[in-house]
Design a protein around this motif. Sequence first.
Motif, mmCIF file in Angstrom:
data_model
loop_
_atom_site.group_PDB
_atom_site.id
_atom_site.type_symbol
_atom_site.label_atom_id
_atom_site.label_comp_id
_atom_site.label_asym_id
_atom_site.label_seq_id
_atom_site.Cartn_x
_atom_site.Cartn_y
_atom_site.Cartn_z
ATOM 1 N N ASN A 58 0.800 -1.226 0.000
ATOM 2 C CA ASN A 58 0.000 0.000 0.000
ATOM 3 C C ASN A 58 0.833 1.277 0.000
ATOM 4 O O ASN A 58 0.367 2.310 0.475
ATOM 5 C CB ASN A 58 -0.934 -0.019 1.223
ATOM 6 C CG ASN A 58 -2.174 0.812 1.008
ATOM 7 O OD1 ASN A 58 -2.757 0.806 -0.075
ATOM 8 N ND2 ASN A 58 -2.594 1.547 2.034
ATOM 9 N N ASP A 59 2.039 1.238 -0.535
ATOM 10 C CA ASP A 59 2.926 2.400 -0.474
ATOM 11 C C ASP A 59 2.321 3.637 -1.134
ATOM 12 O O ASP A 59 2.599 4.763 -0.708
ATOM 13 C CB ASP A 59 4.273 2.054 -1.117
ATOM 14 C CG ASP A 59 4.967 0.928 -0.381
ATOM 15 O OD1 ASP A 59 5.951 1.183 0.324
ATOM 16 O OD2 ASP A 59 4.502 -0.231 -0.489
ATOM 17 N N GLY A 91 -1.036 3.837 -1.475
ATOM 18 C CA GLY A 91 -2.440 3.801 -1.088
ATOM 19 C C GLY A 91 -3.320 3.071 -2.084
ATOM 20 O O GLY A 91 -4.535 3.281 -2.120
ATOM 21 N N ALA A 97 3.676 0.901 4.555
ATOM 22 C CA ALA A 97 2.302 1.421 4.550
ATOM 23 C C ALA A 97 1.261 0.320 4.623
ATOM 24 O O ALA A 97 0.057 0.592 4.571
ATOM 25 C CB ALA A 97 2.072 2.266 3.295
ATOM 26 N N LYS A 114 -11.235 4.784 9.050
ATOM 27 C CA LYS A 114 -10.878 3.610 8.263
ATOM 28 C C LYS A 114 -12.145 2.965 7.698
ATOM 29 O O LYS A 114 -13.130 2.796 8.409
ATOM 30 C CB LYS A 114 -10.131 2.604 9.155
ATOM 31 C CG LYS A 114 -9.957 1.219 8.582
ATOM 32 C CD LYS A 114 -8.891 1.170 7.517
ATOM 33 C CE LYS A 114 -8.570 -0.261 7.126
ATOM 34 N NZ LYS A 114 -9.682 -0.966 6.495
#
Length: 515
Positions: free
Chosen positions: A206-207, A209, A237, A286
């Motif tokens: 998820n670097d 997103g 991430a 979230k």
Amino acid sequence: MSKEHLVIFDTTLRDGEQSPGASMTREEKLRIARQLERMRVDVIEAGFAAASNGDFDSIRSIAEAIRESTVCSLARANENDIRRAGEAIRPAAQGRIHTFIATSPIHMEKKLRMTPDQVVEQAVKAIGWAREYTDDVEFSAEDAGRSEVDFLCRIFEQVIKAGAKTINVPDTVGYNLPEQFGSLIRTLIERVPGADKVVWSVHCHNDLGLAVANSLAAVRMGARQVECTINGLGERAGNASLEEVVMAVRTRADIFPVETHIDATQIVPASRLVSQVTGYPVQPNKAIVGANAFAHESGIHQDGVLKHRETYEIMRAEDVGWGANKLVLGKLSGRNAFRARLQELGIEVASEEQLNHAFARFKELADKKHEIFDEDLHALMSDEAVTPADEYYKLLASRVHSETGEVPLAALTLSVGGAEVKVESSGSGPVDAAFKAIEQVAKSGSELLLYSVNAITTGTDAQGEVTVRLSHGERVVNGQGADTDIIIASAKAYINALNRLHSNAVRLDPQGETV
């Protein structure tokens, strides 16, 4: 028209554990594994057997306990790793070995120092070793997202011939974009001989997103396994979030030709358990599992939802487990009811002595707060899992004074290696004063990286759960503490972290490899 099955491969216990300070004990891993099984996860990646004896033992314990889900161990493409993985999963009702080797030019040249031919040869050997233990073998091309397509086609063709049943295409560094990644999956399925004989899988980081978006793009292009974690936990991430993948597929059934076997009502309980065990709080906004995920502040939104829920809600909160933390016990509940509820939550009690001690603490908590929820029991039993041998430091008593216009003061009584020590300190606030008092005794020289407070349940009498993250040298540890008094919870958390720094044996060794 029936839909194809999308395999949910959960790697919370392996890749999720690589988050700084999130490593878990064997008992904690087992508790999470049972919750994943309860949620009907297809594959549980329990760890990396060759990483340490502790990780080997935890995988073996999970393999012995889990009957419905496949239990998997990660292994590098070398004989020692694979044989350790094979032995670890041997007791499993369904066991899988997941082996990997890097395939991008930069990894092959700089990390492996191997030629492409050597990498293919090693991958094929790895499949052969793994098949000595199980027919369920998964192969991953580490850093596939930056690998050359022609080389991926070549190595995948060879490992399929060697007997791999699942082919995993990881975006190891979170570099890909959805359209690009989906196109890669479609190209591989079209070009690789024998592609129709295997399950195509993706493992996205998820670097940028985009882990969930990339995973879903791959599913639309033919991937039938998604590797993910509860709360998106993971190194850097994080990974693709299980709850977001599952609910996207379910909510947009008009788009996705697949369905999962997941019991979605277990999502929120799983999220809260993982958060409590690892010390990684869930951000309020979230998706799916955040406290605000189904909250409506805007008057226009509130009015619409009251008139018709679907005006602003695309899912029902109860479908993912919100509201599932029903009152389970109270101060009048008996010992048998307490034991039965622990069993329902997948919490094993080692002995009658531990049960008696836990029940006594439960009664103390019930005197402080009227309603006891599942989350309270998880927090209580997390404390119980700490054995006397783990508690070099222990909080015996505290007295904290805080008054407007006065400097806060904390006076604590600690047990240090079995000896009672009294200490006091001032601070900028009562928590700061308590931490400084503890540090006067411990002299750990550690750096406080994180201090976080969350209410375990609702209400002013809720237990506060505090997470403290400490760094000392190259070690990073999380400590947790829970109490209806937030100052005591804070002191417990700091001491818990110090005990983990003091004892290398408390947590399993970090896993040094990634997919």
